[in-house]
Design an enzyme around this catalytic site. Structure first.
Site, mmCIF file in Angstrom:
data_model
loop_
_atom_site.group_PDB
_atom_site.id
_atom_site.type_symbol
_atom_site.label_atom_id
_atom_site.label_comp_id
_atom_site.label_asym_id
_atom_site.label_seq_id
_atom_site.Cartn_x
_atom_site.Cartn_y
_atom_site.Cartn_z
ATOM 1 N N ARG A 85 0.815 -1.204 0.000
ATOM 2 C CA ARG A 85 0.000 0.000 0.000
ATOM 3 C C ARG A 85 0.852 1.258 0.000
ATOM 4 O O ARG A 85 0.529 2.236 -0.632
ATOM 5 C CB ARG A 85 -0.912 -0.005 1.222
ATOM 6 C CG ARG A 85 -1.748 1.243 1.321
ATOM 7 C CD ARG A 85 -2.151 1.505 2.745
ATOM 8 N NE ARG A 85 -3.197 0.599 3.186
ATOM 9 C CZ ARG A 85 -3.523 0.457 4.455
ATOM 10 N NH1 ARG A 85 -2.866 1.107 5.390
ATOM 11 N NH2 ARG A 85 -4.479 -0.365 4.813
ATOM 12 N N TYR A 86 1.931 1.239 0.778
ATOM 13 C CA TYR A 86 2.833 2.387 0.873
ATOM 14 C C TYR A 86 4.062 2.110 0.012
ATOM 15 O O TYR A 86 4.433 0.953 -0.176
ATOM 16 C CB TYR A 86 3.276 2.591 2.321
ATOM 17 C CG TYR A 86 2.160 2.888 3.297
ATOM 18 C CD1 TYR A 86 1.511 4.106 3.271
ATOM 19 C CD2 TYR A 86 1.780 1.954 4.251
ATOM 20 C CE1 TYR A 86 0.502 4.387 4.182
ATOM 21 C CE2 TYR A 86 0.776 2.219 5.173
ATOM 22 C CZ TYR A 86 0.141 3.443 5.137
ATOM 23 O OH TYR A 86 -0.849 3.721 6.043
ATOM 24 N N ARG A 89 7.107 0.057 2.070
ATOM 25 C CA ARG A 89 6.931 -1.074 2.968
ATOM 26 C C ARG A 89 5.771 -1.961 2.540
ATOM 27 O O ARG A 89 4.803 -1.489 1.966
ATOM 28 C CB ARG A 89 6.759 -0.632 4.422
ATOM 29 C CG ARG A 89 5.725 0.442 4.670
ATOM 30 C CD ARG A 89 6.189 1.323 5.823
ATOM 31 N NE ARG A 89 5.140 2.173 6.376
ATOM 32 C CZ ARG A 89 4.810 3.357 5.852
ATOM 33 N NH1 ARG A 89 5.375 3.779 4.738
ATOM 34 N NH2 ARG A 89 3.877 4.082 6.420
ATOM 35 N N CYS A 98 -4.088 -18.171 14.491
ATOM 36 C CA CYS A 98 -3.737 -17.417 15.690
ATOM 37 C C CYS A 98 -4.044 -18.323 16.876
ATOM 38 O O CYS A 98 -4.894 -19.200 16.766
ATOM 39 C CB CYS A 98 -4.571 -16.150 15.814
ATOM 40 S SG CYS A 98 -4.423 -15.081 14.372
ATOM 41 N N CYS A 102 -9.580 -13.382 17.830
ATOM 42 C CA CYS A 102 -10.192 -12.201 18.426
ATOM 43 C C CYS A 102 -11.464 -11.881 17.660
ATOM 44 O O CYS A 102 -11.468 -11.862 16.433
ATOM 45 C CB CYS A 102 -9.233 -11.022 18.354
ATOM 46 S SG CYS A 102 -7.577 -11.454 18.915
ATOM 47 N N CYS A 105 -11.340 -8.960 14.997
ATOM 48 C CA CYS A 105 -10.194 -8.972 14.071
ATOM 49 C C CYS A 105 -10.498 -8.278 12.738
ATOM 50 O O CYS A 105 -11.533 -8.499 12.123
ATOM 51 C CB CYS A 105 -9.774 -10.402 13.796
ATOM 52 S SG CYS A 105 -8.371 -10.513 12.669
ATOM 53 N N ARG A 107 -8.971 -8.855 10.048
ATOM 54 C CA ARG A 107 -8.869 -9.844 8.966
ATOM 55 C C ARG A 107 -9.778 -11.032 9.263
ATOM 56 O O ARG A 107 -9.457 -12.180 8.971
ATOM 57 C CB ARG A 107 -7.416 -10.301 8.779
ATOM 58 C CG ARG A 107 -6.478 -9.163 8.484
ATOM 59 C CD ARG A 107 -5.466 -9.457 7.376
ATOM 60 N NE ARG A 107 -4.704 -8.257 7.072
ATOM 61 C CZ ARG A 107 -3.571 -7.900 7.715
ATOM 62 N NH1 ARG A 107 -3.043 -8.676 8.650
ATOM 63 N NH2 ARG A 107 -2.959 -6.778 7.389
ATOM 64 N N ASP A 266 -11.660 -0.782 12.599
ATOM 65 C CA ASP A 266 -11.935 -0.744 11.164
ATOM 66 C C ASP A 266 -13.391 -1.088 10.897
ATOM 67 O O ASP A 266 -14.049 -1.747 11.703
ATOM 68 C CB ASP A 266 -11.036 -1.749 10.443
ATOM 69 C CG ASP A 266 -9.573 -1.321 10.484
ATOM 70 O OD1 ASP A 266 -9.308 -0.119 10.309
ATOM 71 O OD2 ASP A 266 -8.712 -2.187 10.712
ATOM 72 N N ASP A 303 -7.500 3.828 10.017
ATOM 73 C CA ASP A 303 -7.020 3.218 8.785
ATOM 74 C C ASP A 303 -8.154 3.390 7.776
ATOM 75 O O ASP A 303 -9.205 2.771 7.907
ATOM 76 C CB ASP A 303 -6.708 1.738 9.024
ATOM 77 C CG ASP A 303 -5.594 1.251 8.129
ATOM 78 O OD1 ASP A 303 -5.322 1.907 7.105
ATOM 79 O OD2 ASP A 303 -5.003 0.196 8.435
ATOM 80 N N LYS A 310 -3.216 4.968 6.863
ATOM 81 C CA LYS A 310 -3.520 5.379 8.238
ATOM 82 C C LYS A 310 -3.356 6.887 8.375
ATOM 83 O O LYS A 310 -2.395 7.453 7.894
ATOM 84 C CB LYS A 310 -2.563 4.687 9.204
ATOM 85 C CG LYS A 310 -2.704 3.170 9.241
ATOM 86 C CD LYS A 310 -1.708 2.572 10.219
ATOM 87 C CE LYS A 310 -1.746 1.050 10.206
ATOM 88 N NZ LYS A 310 -1.229 0.469 8.941
HETATM 89 C C1 LIG Z 1 -0.276 -0.412 8.835
HETATM 90 C C2 LIG Z 1 0.287 -0.839 7.569
HETATM 91 C C3 LIG Z 1 1.654 -0.673 7.286
HETATM 92 C C4 LIG Z 1 2.621 -0.098 8.298
HETATM 93 O O1 LIG Z 1 2.348 1.215 8.597
HETATM 94 P P1 LIG Z 1 3.276 2.018 9.626
HETATM 95 O O2 LIG Z 1 2.566 3.299 9.813
HETATM 96 O O3 LIG Z 1 4.620 2.144 8.973
HETATM 97 O O4 LIG Z 1 3.373 1.193 10.868
HETATM 98 C C5 LIG Z 1 2.105 -1.042 6.052
HETATM 99 N N1 LIG Z 1 1.282 -1.563 5.116
HETATM 100 C C6 LIG Z 1 -0.010 -1.748 5.353
HETATM 101 C C7 LIG Z 1 -0.858 -2.334 4.280
HETATM 102 C C8 LIG Z 1 -0.558 -1.397 6.592
HETATM 103 O O5 LIG Z 1 -1.852 -1.597 6.830
HETATM 104 S S1 SF4 Z 2 -6.478 -9.606 15.867
HETATM 105 FE FE1 SF4 Z 2 -6.830 -11.131 14.243
HETATM 106 S S2 SF4 Z 2 -4.789 -11.576 13.413
HETATM 107 FE FE2 SF4 Z 2 -4.503 -10.565 15.405
HETATM 108 S S3 SF4 Z 2 -4.339 -12.258 16.887
HETATM 109 FE FE3 SF4 Z 2 -6.472 -11.621 16.858
HETATM 110 S S4 SF4 Z 2 -7.435 -12.978 15.356
HETATM 111 FE FE4 SF4 Z 2 -5.241 -13.082 15.019
#
Ligand SMILES: *Cc1c(COP(=O)(O)O)cnc(C)c1O
Ligand code: SF4
Length: 345
Positions: A85-86, A89, A98, A102, A105, A107, A266, A303, A310
């Site tokens: 996305r960025y 990174r 996991c 949670c 979550c 995801r 989210d 986010d 973010k």
């Molecule tokens: C949160 C996130 C990051 C890391 O973001 P930082 O602000 O550098 O911690 C990188 N890629 C994705 C897709 C993210 O959701």
């Molecule tokens: S928030 Fe989602 S990815 Fe993170 S530990 Fe909990 S279930 Fe796993």
């Protein structure tokens, strides 16, 4: 690893016994339920902060309003298992398991669905992609939980990343210190140490999660020279008060973990009952800044949907009137401050 077992009628371990209701069954069929003995033992009473984070709630199924993938992670995935996305990174989804699933979550659409970690071909594809993109300097292992992988699989991934010269730092996002601290062994720390600079971001949400065991797990990591950060999710009925957050954030510093992000929940389907208003988050940040150690104050972030990234938001403490700033202090006092520049200007 020891997990709480549940049969067809009750969920049981040393600390909790509960009926497996039809609702429980229906929710867990859609969104898997798993808890560790360790984490379940932190529950003091039904519906407390630990319970709410790990026990299924029928409202997960009732929430049809949101999207399963509001951050558009799928669209930002040039190769399977990698989110870019960025510019500098990427996130590598190396596991979909996991220790505890949670309920909030982000995801939710992925975790616990099938038990296979990232396949060999997927890993190769992701490493090739990173190798071909010299702008990528920071690789974040996520999932699921990367520390659910065995030491051998982890070594393979980390070795692959370290073979790419432009990867400067590696981060691991993991809730294992919180939910399965026994996984943090001296052997694991010795392994991770070989891949420095390596950072770990963990995920504590409530002061009751700071225990002798989770503290010892963090100490092992910190002693291996790994800087520890924490990402907390702001959760209604769990940690949405100034008092709880102060205790959590200062408690984290005491176990050598630096609060990094406080996340606005989210807009993920199945999690609406945990969402607070953003104004609640801002009030909490206002109750932290200046009142407790500055080291203990995380960035409050939203986010944005659609993969826009973010954005850190702050309580409105500054008003600019030409060269005069009207500032609000942590006690609420209004102070004017002259923004003085050099005479030539
Ligand atoms: C949160 C996130 C990051 C890391 O973001 P930082 O602000 O550098 O911690 C990188 N890629 C994705 C897709 C993210 O959701
Ligand atoms: S928030 Fe989602 S990815 Fe993170 S530990 Fe909990 S279930 Fe796993």
């Amino acid at each position: 690893m020891r997990y709480v077992t549940y049969n067809t009628s009750t969920i049981y371990n040393k600390s909790i016994t509960t009926e497996i209701s039809d609702d429980f069954r229906a929710v867990s069929a859609r969104y898997p339920v798993r808890l560790t003995d360790y984490y379940a033992a932190l529950i003091k009473r039904p519906a407390d902060a630990i319970w709410k984070q790990c026990m299924p709630d029928v409202r997960e199924l009732e929430d049809r309003s949101q999207c399963p993938d509001p951050l558009d992670e799928k669209a930002l995935s040039p190769v399977p298992g990698l989110i870019h996305r960025y510019p500098d990174r990427v996130v590598l989804l190396v596991s979909n398991r996991c220790p505890v699933y949670c309920r909030f979550c982000m995801r939710k659409r992925l975790v616990g669905n099938g038990d296979a970690p990232m396949g060999k071909n997927e890993l190769r594809g992701a490493l090739d992609y990173i190798a071909a993109n010299p702008s990528v300097h920071d690789v974040i292992l996520s999932g699921g939980d990367p520390l659910m992988l065995d030491d051998e699989s982890l070594t393979k991934i980390l070795t692959g990343l370290r073979a790419i010269p432009h990867v400067a730092i590696i981060r691991i996002g993991t809730r294992v210190p919180v939910t399965l601290p026994e996984r943090i062994t001296p052997d694991l720390c010795a392994l991770l140490k070989r891949f420095h600079p390596l950072y770990v971001n963990t995920h504590f949400n409530h002061p009751d999660e700071i225990t002798a065991d989770s503290g010892a797990a963090c100490a092992l990591l910190a002693d291996a020279g790994i800087p520890l950060g924490n990402q907390t999710v702001l959760l209604k009925g769990v940690n949405d008060s100034v008092e709880t957050m102060r205790s959590l954030m200062t408690g984290l510093l005491a176990i050598r973990v630096k609060p990094y992000y406080l996340h606005q929940m989210d807009l993920v389907r199945g999690t609406a009952h945990f969402r607070t208003r953003v104004s609640t988050g801002l009030e909490i940040v206002r109750g932290l800044r200046g009142h407790i150690s500055g080291l203990a104050v995380p960035h409050y972030v939203i986010d944005l949907p659609g993969g826009k990234g973010k954005v850190a938001i702050l309580p409105d403490d500054v008003e600019i009137r030409g060269g005069t700033l009207l500032l609000r202090t942590y006690t609420g006092e209004r102070i004017t401050y002259q923004d003085i520049t050099t005479p030539q200007e």
